[in-house]
Design a protein around this motif. Structure first.
Motif, short mmCIF file in Angstrom:
data_model
loop_
_atom_site.label_atom_id
_atom_site.label_comp_id
_atom_site.label_asym_id
_atom_site.label_seq_id
_atom_site.Cartn_x
_atom_site.Cartn_y
_atom_site.Cartn_z
N VAL A 174 45.49 29.43 15.02
CA VAL A 174 44.47 30.46 14.81
C VAL A 174 45.15 31.72 14.28
CG1 VAL A 174 42.62 31.82 15.83
CG2 VAL A 174 43.09 29.51 16.69
N LEU A 175 44.63 32.25 13.19
CA LEU A 175 45.13 33.48 12.58
C LEU A 175 44.04 34.54 12.65
CD1 LEU A 175 46.68 31.90 9.35
CD2 LEU A 175 47.92 32.63 11.40
N ALA A 176 44.41 35.75 13.05
CA ALA A 176 43.44 36.85 13.13
C ALA A 176 44.18 38.16 12.87
CB ALA A 176 42.76 36.88 14.49
N GLY A 177 43.44 39.14 12.39
CA GLY A 177 44.03 40.44 12.11
C GLY A 177 44.61 41.09 13.35
N ALA A 178 45.65 41.87 13.16
CA ALA A 178 46.30 42.53 14.28
C ALA A 178 45.35 43.48 15.00
CB ALA A 178 47.53 43.29 13.79
N ASP A 179 44.31 43.99 14.33
CA ASP A 179 43.37 44.93 14.94
C ASP A 179 42.05 44.27 15.33
OD1 ASP A 179 45.22 46.87 14.64
OD2 ASP A 179 44.05 48.16 13.33
N ARG A 180 42.06 42.99 15.59
CA ARG A 180 40.84 42.27 15.99
C ARG A 180 40.31 42.82 17.33
NH1 ARG A 180 45.43 39.96 17.19
NH2 ARG A 180 45.76 39.21 19.32
N HIS A 181 39.05 42.51 17.62
CA HIS A 181 38.44 42.89 18.89
C HIS A 181 38.88 41.92 19.99
CE1 HIS A 181 35.34 43.75 21.93
NE2 HIS A 181 35.23 44.93 21.32
N MET A 182 39.03 42.45 21.22
CA MET A 182 39.54 41.62 22.31
C MET A 182 38.58 40.49 22.68
SD MET A 182 38.15 44.63 23.45
CE MET A 182 37.02 45.30 24.67
N ALA A 183 37.29 40.60 22.30
CA ALA A 183 36.34 39.53 22.60
C ALA A 183 36.72 38.24 21.89
CB ALA A 183 34.92 39.95 22.20
N VAL A 184 37.37 38.37 20.74
CA VAL A 184 37.85 37.18 20.03
C VAL A 184 38.92 36.48 20.84
CG1 VAL A 184 39.16 36.43 18.00
CG2 VAL A 184 37.24 38.01 17.73
N ASP A 185 39.87 37.25 21.38
CA ASP A 185 40.91 36.66 22.22
C ASP A 185 40.31 35.98 23.45
OD1 ASP A 185 42.58 37.82 20.38
OD2 ASP A 185 43.65 39.09 21.80
N LEU A 186 39.30 36.62 24.03
CA LEU A 186 38.66 36.05 25.21
C LEU A 186 38.00 34.72 24.88
CD1 LEU A 186 38.01 36.56 28.19
CD2 LEU A 186 35.91 37.70 27.46
N ALA A 187 37.29 34.66 23.78
CA ALA A 187 36.64 33.41 23.37
C ALA A 187 37.67 32.31 23.13
CB ALA A 187 35.81 33.64 22.10
N LEU A 188 38.79 32.66 22.51
CA LEU A 188 39.85 31.67 22.27
C LEU A 188 40.45 31.18 23.58
CD1 LEU A 188 41.58 33.39 19.22
CD2 LEU A 188 40.20 31.30 19.16
N ARG A 189 40.59 32.07 24.56
CA ARG A 189 41.08 31.64 25.88
C ARG A 189 40.12 30.65 26.51
NH1 ARG A 189 41.44 37.08 28.84
NH2 ARG A 189 41.19 35.68 30.64
N TYR A 190 38.82 30.96 26.44
CA TYR A 190 37.83 30.03 27.00
C TYR A 190 37.94 28.65 26.35
CZ TYR A 190 35.23 34.11 28.87
OH TYR A 190 34.83 35.24 29.54
N LEU A 191 38.28 28.63 25.08
CA LEU A 191 38.31 27.38 24.31
C LEU A 191 39.64 26.64 24.41
CD1 LEU A 191 36.47 28.73 21.17
CD2 LEU A 191 35.60 26.96 22.71
N ALA A 200 49.18 41.00 9.78
CA ALA A 200 49.28 42.45 9.53
C ALA A 200 47.98 43.02 8.98
CB ALA A 200 50.43 42.73 8.57
N ALA A 201 47.67 44.23 9.43
CA ALA A 201 46.48 44.94 8.96
C ALA A 201 46.90 46.31 8.43
CB ALA A 201 45.46 45.10 10.09
N ASP A 202 46.06 46.89 7.58
CA ASP A 202 46.37 48.22 7.05
C ASP A 202 46.01 49.29 8.07
OD1 ASP A 202 43.63 48.69 6.91
OD2 ASP A 202 43.52 48.50 4.73
N GLY A 203 46.15 50.54 7.67
CA GLY A 203 45.93 51.65 8.59
C GLY A 203 44.51 51.77 9.10
N GLN A 204 43.55 51.11 8.46
CA GLN A 204 42.16 51.13 8.90
C GLN A 204 41.76 49.87 9.66
OE1 GLN A 204 40.06 53.92 8.44
NE2 GLN A 204 42.07 54.77 7.94
N GLY A 205 42.71 48.96 9.84
CA GLY A 205 42.42 47.73 10.58
C GLY A 205 42.02 46.56 9.71
N ARG A 206 42.05 46.73 8.39
CA ARG A 206 41.69 45.63 7.48
C ARG A 206 42.86 44.67 7.33
NH1 ARG A 206 39.20 50.33 4.35
NH2 ARG A 206 41.39 50.76 3.87
N ILE A 207 42.61 43.39 7.48
CA ILE A 207 43.66 42.39 7.37
C ILE A 207 44.25 42.42 5.96
CG2 ILE A 207 42.19 40.46 6.61
CD1 ILE A 207 43.70 38.70 8.64
N GLU A 208 45.56 42.26 5.86
CA GLU A 208 46.25 42.29 4.58
C GLU A 208 46.19 40.91 3.92
OE1 GLU A 208 47.48 44.78 3.04
OE2 GLU A 208 48.11 46.33 4.47
#
Length: 455
Positions: A174-191, A200-208
């Motif tokens: 699973v690949l996700a931006g460094a600035d993702r929301h923690m709810a994504v991590d929680l869902a992945l834990r459940y699964l 890596a993400a830019d200064g605004q949180g956009r994935i590179e």
């Protein structure tokens, strides 16, 4: 029936008083948990009380401990409020008391869910054949979509995870931006998928995009899921969907978009450009309680291929009355559940296409007004590009920023919470409520100026 009518009448009167008080009410709660416990009484009574007395006690004891979430000056979290039609529909949901699981058993809700689902796909610019499931919130919407993605990528690798489980099978990357929301991590834990590999993400949180391409290349032929986001929780920024989805498709990955509040940008001609290319993903999660402003709880799990979602969520029981066309239970984890589609239908039918667009644009306009007002305060800096409904600012250093936020909460005019972004303490403003007015923004900015002057 007399007891029921009396109790409902009491609830109605208390609800009207609560709603009428919101425009002038102190936003934070006035009472502590311990004070509410004392007012309610901690001991379970030996005998029954009348329903009306119970409702009156609950409303009277709890009122000081309520936060004015539904009011126009709460900006602490992305929670939205409740549109009038959706609020009234939610009262009907409780009165009707339908367990909205099976198509043939609850035809009213199924019909409304079908209509509301089609309207949502149209408004959000998503593929019309997609399945729409109504979950408890954005966390479970992400869980549902990622469960479908997990089973799909494992299936391509020759693993029937529904039958054989995960143990002994290939690992899902699973690949996700460094600035993702923690709810994504929680869902992945459940699964059972563990934490994603951060990209890596830019200064605004956009994935590179280039960083994603490199991570995809390193994945090789492993079953892979890529998670993108529509609306960073701090900046409101949107991932560059055309480049990232194209790269993910070329690598054979499942693409999921966490659009808890930002996916609604697609409903506005003025902001739809933020979601360009987003419709090419495989699944999308959002929350109707956030930008659409329907009551809790109402997440939306959307999957391009209904068969994949049904394979992940569907079930069989000899006592169930299942429909060959599919049932609402095929699209969500729960069996027992409220008629969430009733409130979504009511909000959409009340607002119409132009009303949803106008709602999105008002929220964004208020965010821009906040940014301009804060930028004019001595020592304050707006740290993000204000592209949607989020504003992040600081007041010179961490200690002063914390003092400003603390003074704001003491004042009570508004609720704005602090956060940490790029290692700095920040004031984070989330504009989410349909009832926020220009006057609410002006009053809040005045309170911020006053807090900053004394900090």
């Amino acid at each position: 029936m007399d007891e029921r009518e009396t109790a409902l009448g009491q609830a109605y009167e208390h609800a009207l008083r609560w709603l009428a008080a919101l425009p002038e009410r102190r936003v934070p709660a006035r009472a502590s948990v311990e004070e509410i416990v004392r007012a309610l009484g901690a001991a379970l009574p030996d005998g029954p009380g009348t329903p009306a007395e119970v409702v009156d006690l609950l409303a009277t004891a709890c009122e000081p401990g309520l936060v004015a979430f539904p009011g126009g000056r709460f900006y602490g979290f992305v929670v939205g409020g409740t549109e009038p039609a959706a609020l009234a529909a939610d009262w009907l949901v409780s009165a009707w008391d339908q367990n909205c699981v099976m198509r043939s058993v609850t035809p009213a809700h199924t019909a409304v869910e079908d209509i509301a689902g089609a309207w949502l796909l149209d408004l959000l610019g998503l593929p019309g054949e997609s399945a729409v499931g109504f979950t408890t919130g954005a966390t479970m919407a992400n869980f549902t979509c990622l469960a479908a993605g997990r089973d799909a990528v494992l299936g391509r690798a020759g693993r029937n995870s529904a039958r054989d489980g995960l143990a002994g099978g290939p690992a899902v990357h699973v690949l996700a931006g460094a600035d993702r929301h923690m709810a994504v991590d929680l869902a992945l834990r459940y699964l059972g998928l563990g934490l994603p590999e951060p990209v890596a993400a830019d200064g605004q949180g956009r994935i590179e995009p280039e960083a994603l391409r490199q991570s995809l290349a390193a994945s090789g032929s492993r079953p892979t899921i890529v998670i993108l986001q529509a609306g960073d929780i701090h900046s409101g920024a949107f991932d560059p969907f055309p480049e990232t989805i194209r790269a993910s498709r070329e690598a054979g990955a499942w693409v999921h978009v966490d659009g808890a509040f930002g996916l609604w940008a697609a409903a506005s001609p003025a902001y739809a450009h933020l979601t360009t290319g987003c419709a090419d993903a495989d699944s999308w999660a959002t929350d109707a309680h956030k930008t659409l402003n329907v009551p809790y709880d109402c997440g939306l799990a959307i999957v391009r291929d209904p068969a994949v979602l049904r394979a992940a969520m569907g079930l069989h029981g000899d006592y169930l009355i299942l429909d060959e066309r599919g049932d609402p239970s095929d699209k969500v984890p729960e069996l027992s559940r409220r008629g969430r589609a009733f409130t979504v239908w009511a909000a959409l039918r009340s607002l119409g296409r132009s009303g949803v667009a106008g709602l999105v644009e008002r929220l964004c306009g208020h965010a821009c007004a906040f940014a301009a007002g804060i930028a004019a305060i001595d020592g304050a800096r707006v740290l993000n590009e204000v592209v949607f409904t989020q504003v992040c600012a600081d007041f010179g250093d961490d200690a002063r920023s914390d003092r400003v936020i603390a003074r704001l909460l003491e004042d009570g005019t508004t609720w704005i919470s602090g956060s940490v972004w790029h290692g700095r303490r920040v004031m984070r403003i989330s504009v989410s409520n349909w009832s926020t007015t220009g006057e609410d923004v002006s009053r809040t900015l005045a309170a911020i100026r006053h807090a900053a002057a004394g900090a």
